[in-house]
Design an enzyme around this catalytic site. Structure first.
Site, PDB file in Angstrom:
ATOM      1  N   ASP A  14       0.940  -1.199  -0.239  1.00  0.00           N
ATOM      2  CA  ASP A  14      -0.088   0.045  -0.075  1.00  0.00           C
ATOM      3  C   ASP A  14       0.911   1.249  -0.046  1.00  0.00           C
ATOM      4  OD1 ASP A  14      -2.403  -1.680  -0.011  1.00  0.00           O
ATOM      5  OD2 ASP A  14      -2.021  -1.620   2.392  1.00  0.00           O
ATOM      6  N   CYS A 101      -0.837   4.542  17.345  1.00  0.00           N
ATOM      7  CA  CYS A 101       0.387   4.629  16.575  1.00  0.00           C
ATOM      8  C   CYS A 101       0.280   5.464  15.700  1.00  0.00           C
ATOM      9  CB  CYS A 101       0.638   3.272  16.008  1.00  0.00           C
ATOM     10  SG  CYS A 101       2.054   3.312  15.006  1.00  0.00           S
ATOM     11  N   CYS A 201       1.037  -2.688  15.219  1.00  0.00           N
ATOM     12  CA  CYS A 201       1.529  -1.788  14.396  1.00  0.00           C
ATOM     13  C   CYS A 201       3.010  -1.682  14.362  1.00  0.00           C
ATOM     14  CB  CYS A 201       0.786  -0.437  14.861  1.00  0.00           C
ATOM     15  SG  CYS A 201       1.504   0.883  14.286  1.00  0.00           S
TER      16      CYS A 201
END
Length: 396
Positions: A14, A101, A201
């Site tokens: 991504d 995060c 994360c």
């Protein structure tokens, strides 16, 4: 002058495609990899995820012909995310490290580094969209759900502020995941077929119990099953003098005691468990699987109920205190005694639910039209108007 964008290259598909798209759009793009963790003793097997990821990020930057560097944020990550997580688990709450995060690391520490490097914007590979409108002569940024309903990640950004959104870009938000993979393949990017990362994360494939056990010492306690006919679930509703009384009543938490149920087994620490959890209890011999309906970290007891329809899992009102209430759209914030019809979710990927916000002096009640399963203290509730995420809060 080209606008400069610093992309958080994570080594996944991504963010790789985000960098490619921005370059195509004519931005000056720089790739930055965030190293947030280097304690390999808690990752699964001998994989060293951050090394592989930073390597992939570097290869993508090389392929796209953009500058690349790694920044070590592990100190801030430990302080702001990991220590906070341990603290919350110890209190018997269940934090969401991904939401934190984004608020504390990607769009704060990382963003400041990017701005110091002369960036106009910071971009990530999140599946969400940003638009900007003018209201009363001022720019207002809107955080919208991603175009891909299966991948929408707006929930993870529910704590962002107007200042953070002003500098943020989400290039893949208009695309579907398969389209993102197709672009990566067409550009021959090494991340094209890479699996989406699971786990905490940026830490990679971490076993949460192992991770928690490093800090929170095991402590043996009992697992108690509470029957469905517990009097708490079958109380006759009192008559209320006003809506506030009713909301208070419906949002309250049952207080169980060991004498109300049957001891079914032992556990290694109530602080390792969360409401709605089914796995990891290691208790057999019940007609339906046991689900955690509550944890008592003071007494170190886990309360469970049989089956996913156990009444101990359900309620339709939750509370958020003023200290933990956040409006992405500050211009829409409610005043005391005001209400707002919204769509809300209490976890990522949950289908949006109809709800009404009730602002009271001490905070806000979120009243759902339907009963919700496993409303969990410490998690985030986020609310939307149509596809726009307008606010969020930590469930009290």
């Amino acid at each position: 002058m080209k606008k400069r964008v610093i992309v958080g290259l994570s080594g996944g598909v991504d963010s790789s495609v985000a960098a490619y798209l921005l370059k195509e759009q004519g931005y000056e793009v720089i790739g930055l990899f965030m190293k947030n963790w280097h304690d390999d003793s808690v990752t699964i097997s001998d994989e060293c995820p951050w090394l592989d990821d930073s390597n992939d990020a570097m290869l993508v930057a090389d392929k796209l012909g953009i500058p690349f560097q790694t920044v070590d944020l592990s100190e801030q990550y430990k302080e702001r995310i990991v220590d906070y997580m341990f603290d919350e688990y110890e209190k018997g709450r269940t934090p969401n490290p991904d939401v934190l995060c984004n608020r504390e690391i990607k769009f704060d520490v990382f963003m400041k580094i990017a701005l110091d490097l002369g960036a106009d914007y910071v971009a990530t590979g999140h599946y969400c969209r940003k638009t900007t409108i003018t209201k009363n002569g001022e720019e207002v940024h809107q955080l919208l759900a991603g175009k891909d309903p299966n991948k929408d990640q707006s929930y993870f950004l529910c704590q962002l502020s107007q200042e953070q959104l002003a500098k943020a870009l989400f290039p893949v938000g208009e695309l579907l995941k398969p389209e993102v993979r197709d672009i990566a393949k067409a550009q021959d990017l090494i991340t094209a077929d890479k699996k989406d990362s699971q786990g905490l994360c940026f830490i990679g494939k971490v076993r949460l119990p192992d991770f928690l056990q490093q800090q929170l010492k095991p402590k043996e306690g009992v697992i108690v099953e509470i029957p469905r006919d517990n009097p708490f679930y079958n109380e006759t509703l009192p008559s209320f003098n006003n809506k506030l009384e009713e909301l208070k009543y419906r949002s309250r938490k049952p207080s169980y005691s060991i004498t109300e149920g049957v001891v079914k087994g032992k556990h290694q620490g109530a602080h390792y468990f969360t409401k709605g959890q089914r796995k990891g209890l290691a208790v057999g011999g019940t007609a339906e699987p046991l689900f955690v309906i509550d944890t008592d970290v003071k007494e170190n007891v886990i309360y469970t109920g049989q089956g996913s329809t156990h009444p101990g899992l359900y309620k339709n009102v939750l509370f958020v205190s003023n200290e933990e209430l956040h409006w992405v759209r500050e211009d829409l914030a409610l005043d005391t005694d005001q209400t707002m019809k919204v769509l809300a979710r209490i976890r990522y990927r949950q289908v949006l639910q109809k709800a009404i916000l009730h602002k009271v002096e001490s905070g806000m009640y979120v009243e759902f039209e339907n009963q919700q399963s496993a409303i969990t203290e410490g998690q985030f509730v986020a609310w939307y108007l149509d596809e726009e995420l307008v606010g969020s809060g930590v469930i009290s």
